[in-house]
Structure formats: structure tokens, C-alpha cells
Design a protein around this motif. Sequence first.
Motif, PDB file in Angstrom:
ATOM      1  N   GLY A  72       0.798  -1.216   0.000  1.00 14.84           N
ATOM      2  CA  GLY A  72       0.000   0.000   0.000  1.00 14.84           C
ATOM      3  C   GLY A  72       0.836   1.273   0.000  1.00 14.84           C
ATOM      4  N   MET A  73       2.126   1.177   0.318  1.00 13.70           N
ATOM      5  CA  MET A  73       3.003   2.346   0.289  1.00 13.70           C
ATOM      6  C   MET A  73       3.607   2.579  -1.099  1.00 13.70           C
ATOM      7  SD  MET A  73       4.198   4.823   2.160  1.00 13.70           S
ATOM      8  CE  MET A  73       4.277   4.448   3.918  1.00 13.70           C
ATOM      9  N   TRP A  74       3.493   1.599  -1.983  1.00 15.69           N
ATOM     10  CA  TRP A  74       4.128   1.683  -3.292  1.00 15.69           C
ATOM     11  C   TRP A  74       3.712   2.934  -4.081  1.00 15.69           C
ATOM     12  CZ3 TRP A  74       8.209   0.165  -5.754  1.00 15.69           C
ATOM     13  CH2 TRP A  74       8.256   0.158  -7.145  1.00 15.69           C
ATOM     14  N   PRO A  75       2.430   3.285  -4.161  1.00 18.23           N
ATOM     15  CA  PRO A  75       2.070   4.488  -4.916  1.00 18.23           C
ATOM     16  C   PRO A  75       2.797   5.746  -4.443  1.00 18.23           C
ATOM     17  CG  PRO A  75       0.113   3.204  -4.458  1.00 18.23           C
ATOM     18  CD  PRO A  75       1.220   2.589  -3.663  1.00 18.23           C
ATOM     19  N   GLN A  76       3.010   5.863  -3.130  1.00 16.89           N
ATOM     20  CA  GLN A  76       3.717   7.029  -2.615  1.00 16.89           C
ATOM     21  C   GLN A  76       5.185   7.015  -3.032  1.00 16.89           C
ATOM     22  OE1 GLN A  76       2.122   9.507  -1.094  1.00 16.89           O
ATOM     23  NE2 GLN A  76       0.162   8.415  -1.123  1.00 16.89           N
ATOM     24  N   VAL A  77       5.799   5.832  -3.041  1.00 14.00           N
ATOM     25  CA  VAL A  77       7.196   5.713  -3.463  1.00 14.00           C
ATOM     26  C   VAL A  77       7.333   6.087  -4.931  1.00 14.00           C
ATOM     27  CG1 VAL A  77       9.114   4.102  -3.784  1.00 14.00           C
ATOM     28  CG2 VAL A  77       7.704   3.956  -1.732  1.00 14.00           C
ATOM     29  N   VAL A  78       6.415   5.590  -5.759  1.00 18.37           N
ATOM     30  CA  VAL A  78       6.450   5.888  -7.190  1.00 18.37           C
ATOM     31  C   VAL A  78       6.351   7.388  -7.435  1.00 18.37           C
ATOM     32  CG1 VAL A  78       5.148   5.649  -9.351  1.00 18.37           C
ATOM     33  CG2 VAL A  78       5.554   3.649  -7.902  1.00 18.37           C
ATOM     34  N   MET A  79       5.399   8.036  -6.764  1.00 12.42           N
ATOM     35  CA  MET A  79       5.212   9.466  -6.993  1.00 12.42           C
ATOM     36  C   MET A  79       6.369  10.297  -6.449  1.00 12.42           C
ATOM     37  SD  MET A  79       1.084  10.086  -6.553  1.00 12.42           S
ATOM     38  CE  MET A  79       0.920   9.343  -4.928  1.00 12.42           C
ATOM     39  N   ARG A  80       6.902   9.914  -5.285  1.00 11.58           N
ATOM     40  CA  ARG A  80       7.998  10.684  -4.718  1.00 11.58           C
ATOM     41  C   ARG A  80       9.239  10.592  -5.599  1.00 11.58           C
ATOM     42  NH1 ARG A  80      12.495  10.887  -2.427  1.00 11.58           N
ATOM     43  NH2 ARG A  80      12.819   8.647  -2.648  1.00 11.58           N
ATOM     44  N   GLU A  81       9.555   9.375  -6.071  1.00 12.29           N
ATOM     45  CA  GLU A  81      10.741   9.215  -6.902  1.00 12.29           C
ATOM     46  C   GLU A  81      10.591   9.906  -8.258  1.00 12.29           C
ATOM     47  OE1 GLU A  81      13.234   5.358  -5.426  1.00 12.29           O
ATOM     48  OE2 GLU A  81      11.847   5.048  -7.094  1.00 12.29           O
ATOM     49  N   SER A  82       9.378   9.973  -8.760  1.00 10.15           N
ATOM     50  CA  SER A  82       9.157  10.633 -10.046  1.00 10.15           C
ATOM     51  C   SER A  82       9.057  12.145  -9.896  1.00 10.15           C
ATOM     52  CB  SER A  82       7.878  10.110 -10.696  1.00 10.15           C
ATOM     53  OG  SER A  82       6.736  10.558  -9.982  1.00 10.15           O
ATOM     54  N   GLY A  83       8.879  12.623  -8.651  1.00 12.71           N
ATOM     55  CA  GLY A  83       8.673  14.043  -8.421  1.00 12.71           C
ATOM     56  C   GLY A  83       7.334  14.524  -8.922  1.00 12.71           C
ATOM     57  N   ASN A  84       6.384  13.607  -9.052  1.00  6.83           N
ATOM     58  CA  ASN A  84       5.083  13.946  -9.628  1.00  6.83           C
ATOM     59  C   ASN A  84       3.977  13.384  -8.750  1.00  6.83           C
ATOM     60  OD1 ASN A  84       2.961  14.646 -11.343  1.00  6.83           O
ATOM     61  ND2 ASN A  84       3.294  12.897 -12.697  1.00  6.83           N
ATOM     62  N   PHE A  85       3.454  14.227  -7.846  1.00  2.00           N
ATOM     63  CA  PHE A  85       2.344  13.810  -7.001  1.00  2.00           C
ATOM     64  C   PHE A  85       1.039  14.129  -7.732  1.00  2.00           C
ATOM     65  CE2 PHE A  85       5.818  14.307  -3.975  1.00  2.00           C
ATOM     66  CZ  PHE A  85       5.711  13.106  -3.272  1.00  2.00           C
ATOM     67  N   VAL A  86       0.515  13.114  -8.392  1.00  2.74           N
ATOM     68  CA  VAL A  86      -0.641  13.271  -9.281  1.00  2.74           C
ATOM     69  C   VAL A  86      -1.865  13.674  -8.476  1.00  2.74           C
ATOM     70  CG1 VAL A  86      -2.120  12.102 -10.965  1.00  2.74           C
ATOM     71  CG2 VAL A  86       0.330  11.537 -10.827  1.00  2.74           C
ATOM     72  N   PRO A  87      -2.568  14.738  -8.876  1.00  2.00           N
ATOM     73  CA  PRO A  87      -3.764  15.149  -8.133  1.00  2.00           C
ATOM     74  C   PRO A  87      -4.909  14.165  -8.300  1.00  2.00           C
ATOM     75  CG  PRO A  87      -3.461  16.525 -10.078  1.00  2.00           C
ATOM     76  CD  PRO A  87      -2.235  15.679  -9.955  1.00  2.00           C
ATOM     77  N   ARG A  88      -5.807  14.213  -7.341  1.00  2.00           N
ATOM     78  CA  ARG A  88      -6.886  13.233  -7.265  1.00  2.00           C
ATOM     79  C   ARG A  88      -7.755  13.196  -8.519  1.00  2.00           C
ATOM     80  NH1 ARG A  88     -10.694  12.014  -2.056  1.00  2.00           N
ATOM     81  NH2 ARG A  88     -12.170  10.598  -3.050  1.00  2.00           N
ATOM     82  N   CYS A  89      -8.087  14.345  -9.090  1.00  7.33           N
ATOM     83  CA  CYS A  89      -9.013  14.336 -10.217  1.00  7.33           C
ATOM     84  C   CYS A  89      -8.412  13.656 -11.439  1.00  7.33           C
ATOM     85  CB  CYS A  89      -9.502  15.740 -10.531  1.00  7.33           C
ATOM     86  SG  CYS A  89      -8.398  16.738 -11.516  1.00  7.33           S
ATOM     87  N   LYS A  90      -7.085  13.678 -11.565  1.00  6.39           N
ATOM     88  CA  LYS A  90      -6.464  12.939 -12.666  1.00  6.39           C
ATOM     89  C   LYS A  90      -6.563  11.434 -12.428  1.00  6.39           C
ATOM     90  CE  LYS A  90      -3.134  16.411 -14.281  1.00  6.39           C
ATOM     91  NZ  LYS A  90      -1.700  16.681 -14.586  1.00  6.39           N
ATOM     92  N   PHE A  91      -6.329  11.013 -11.189  1.00  4.88           N
ATOM     93  CA  PHE A  91      -6.499   9.596 -10.875  1.00  4.88           C
ATOM     94  C   PHE A  91      -7.930   9.146 -11.164  1.00  4.88           C
ATOM     95  CE2 PHE A  91      -2.748   9.694  -7.782  1.00  4.88           C
ATOM     96  CZ  PHE A  91      -1.952   8.910  -8.607  1.00  4.88           C
TER      97      PHE A  91
END
Length: 526
Positions: free
Chosen positions: A244-263
Motif C-alpha cells: 500500500g506504500m508503493w504508490p507514494q514511493v512511485v510518486m515521490r521518486e518521479s517528483g510527480n504527485f498526481v492530483p486526485r481528479c487525474k487519478f
Amino acid sequence: MIQRTRWKTLTDGARTRGASSRSGARRRWLGVLAVLTLGVGIGTAPHHDSAAATATELTRPVRTCESLTQLTFADGTTVTSAAQTAATPAICNVTLVVPESNGISMALPVDNWNGRFHGAGAGGYGGWLSPEQVAAPARAGYASAGTDGGHTGSPLDGSWAWSPTGMNASLINDFAYRSAHEMTVKGKAITTAYYGRAPDHSYWNSCSGGGRMGLMEAQRFPDDYDGILAAAPALNADRFVPAGMWPQVVMRESGNFVPRCKFEEFTRAAVAACDARDGVTDGVVDPQTCAFDPAGLVGRQTPCGRITAEDATVMKRIWDGPRRSNGSRLWYGIPRGAPLSAYAGTAETDGLPNPLPGDWFKYWLAKDPNWDWHTLTSADFATYFEQSRREYGPLLATDDPDLSDFRDSHGKMIIWHGWADEVIMPQGSVDYYTRLLATMGGKAKTERFARLFMAPGVQHCVDGPGAFPADPLADLVKWVEQGQAPDTLFARNGNMTRPLCRWPAVARYTGQGSTDDAANFRCSGK
């Protein structure tokens, strides 16, 4: 007064098998507290099924409710309260305290006991059990008992397992298996004392963490229950929780915290592309066969900006799930069609980790209350993931596919899981059942005692556009007591009804009649 020696016999009678963030995110996740703790959820609480009830004559107590406080147990368990309600139907509410553990809650029908015992467990990290989870079965005629997992607190708080001097092994053992078994043994003993006879049949019925406890009962204590209903079970806790922590790792490493409406736009597009394709829109039938590529949305405008190639890459990695640096899979990702806000929460330019995996990394793996998730890299993630499997898999995984003892005890099991579960990756239930088939002699032999049903479009325990089982406990009772194994589970969501088919079959629209009517669907792909 019942003598201590008699209680020693009652409590030792069961055969055992094996020794075997942030405040904003936490407040938001308290909103799913009911889902994590209410067992099978609203709308699927046990109902008094007339066909099944004929097998058992209703029984009245042989002693007063209040007199139960006089009972003693050889291990020092005490009945701390016993009081009868003035409501209709009248219920005898009982609480017990187990030494070096925590409380057990019971609700015993005064006038309409159906001869059955009903057990339930806590969700998340345990610590709290909804009173309704115990009361609803009692109103339906069951002698009902529930456990909070051996400690008190929020189901979203995993800090209880840690202390400055090390992990609290006794509390972890309670949470893993002891609390459910103690509740079952002590609950049956109280039931026997109150009604003057033992239950004719016993049933476990819970969702999420409670579903995990039910599977643990089948694996460690196969004689405890005649029937086990495990909804969205939190088996593979050593894997799905850190995943469950994987999405946060992906976004942090990419420098792209995707906003909710895009998800949300990615989810809508996946459902549109991978729904049943027959005019029926109730969720992705099988996300494992959905090959929707998020790159197809690059350039689409949303209320929070245009979808970029970087957004699509993040989405693809989150759906795919955690992998090692060599590309090999660690665990499954969030299924296409499931809400992403549970584990991929963001706020402006930062992430909002879910407290469930957040506390797991902080207290169970790093074992440091000051650990900062921002320091977690994908390489570290793989190391922590393997640590989680090594330290907690043997105790918490609840994924032993050898259920021969439960089968030989004539136990019956129904597992069901929503394909849009945003909390517990449903692929884990399919993975477990696949291994169960291989271990127990194939589909025909396994389905004599254990069946899996997948629910398209259903989120964690309840909710979502799909239909969830209306009364699976009644199906389990018929199987145990009348030998009527369920070929389908009748499911409902508002006015829409569906048959949930035995995995791997799925319900397909016949092309005639209302798409809201289960009668117009047939199971296909057995």
C-alpha cells in the motif's frame, strides 16, 4: 456456581494446529473505520433464514443473564458484566476479559436462540469492534461473540505493536490468532452455560481483518467452526500492507504527485474500456484481463490540469504494483477500476500515505516512531518488503493452502472479494485460492468444502457500483446444515441484482430483459 474444573475442560477442548502521516490523512482514513470493522458490512449482516432455521429448535436460557458474572475460568478469565436489555428482542450482553489479552463482547438472544454460535473479528490493526457487529447476529437468533484483536485503540493505529525495548510479541500473537480462538472457546462456554447445552453449529462471519482471522481459525484451529465466511480477507498481510506504500514511493521518486481528479479520470477510462462490453456498467469484471493503457489519456484536460506522459507513467506503475530493481514482481498493484485515493492520496506537491502501510513501515519494519516516509526509495522498499515477509509472514500471512484438517472436520468455507477493492488487493485472494486448488486436489475436490466468489465493481467489503452478496451467511448455513453448496451468491446494490459466480466464472448478460435483474445473467467461463 459452575466449578473451575468444568471450565478447564470446556476451554481446553479445541484441538490446535501448528505453533504456529499525517493528521489529515489519518482523519480522512477514519472515515473508512466502519468498513474496516463492521465485518461483512451494511446490508450483509446475518439474517434469520427461514429455510435454515428449521434445522434447529429455538431454545430459552436455563439461568439469568446476570448470573453469568458468577462463572469462573481456569485461566483467570473473568465475566466483568452481564445485563439483559429491555428492548425487543431481549438480549443478554456479556463482556469478558482474558488475562494478558483484552475484552470479548457477547450478545445472547433471550427468547429466540437458534442453536448457533456466531463469531466475528476486528478490521485493520484491530483495537475496536463495532457493537453492531455483535448485536446484529444476536437479533437474528445467534449466540454472538466478537474480539477486538487483543488490544484497544484505532484500527488505523499500528503503534501498539512497538515499544522502545522491542516488538510486543504477546500483543502481536493475540492479534494474529490467539484473540479469535480465545473468543471462540470462551464464547461457546458462556453459550453452553446460559442455555444449558452447547451450540449445534458455529459460524465465523467477518470482512477485512476479520476475514483474515476466519482463515486463521481454519488453518490453526480447524475444529472451532463448522462454517467460515471470509469477505475481502486480509490474508497476505505481510505483503499487501507494505504494498500500500508503493504508490507514494512511485510518486515521490518521479517528483510527480498526481492530483486526485487525474487519478479519477484514469479510473473512469479504465472502467469504460474494460467493463463487460455488453451494455452493463457495474465495474470491471476481471481487472487481471484489463489491458487499458493509461498513455491513451495523455493530453486530456481535467479540472486539475492536462494529463501528461509523466502522469500516465505513474499510473501504469501504480496499477502494475511493486517490483524489485530487476523487474520481478513483489506484489500486486491497485486493480484497474478501484478508487486510487486510498493509497495514492496527494496534497498539492506532497503525498499523503495511508496510515495502514504508514504505521507498518514506521513501527513494524523501521521500528522507529520518527521514521520519515520521504526517505523511502524503491530499492529500500524491496528490502523492507522482504523483511516484512520474513518477520511477519509465518505469523500473519494466513495463506496456508493446506486446509485438509478443516476439510476433514467437515468444515465449509465461502470466500468472496470485490474486484474494485481499494484497500486489500483482490488478486491476493485469487492467488490464495489458486494455490488451494493445487494443494487440495483440484477444483472439484476443493469446491466440496471451499468456494471463492469475486464481485465486479465492489470496493472494500461494501460500496462501489457493483453488487455485493445480500446474505452469504444464509448460503453458508444451508451448505453446512443441509448440504446445499452455493453455485452462486445472490448480490444486490440498490435495485440492481446480480449472481456472483464461482471463480473463475463471471456473470454475463443474456441480452434479454432488464440489466438490473439477476435472472437475466448466466455464469460463463467455469
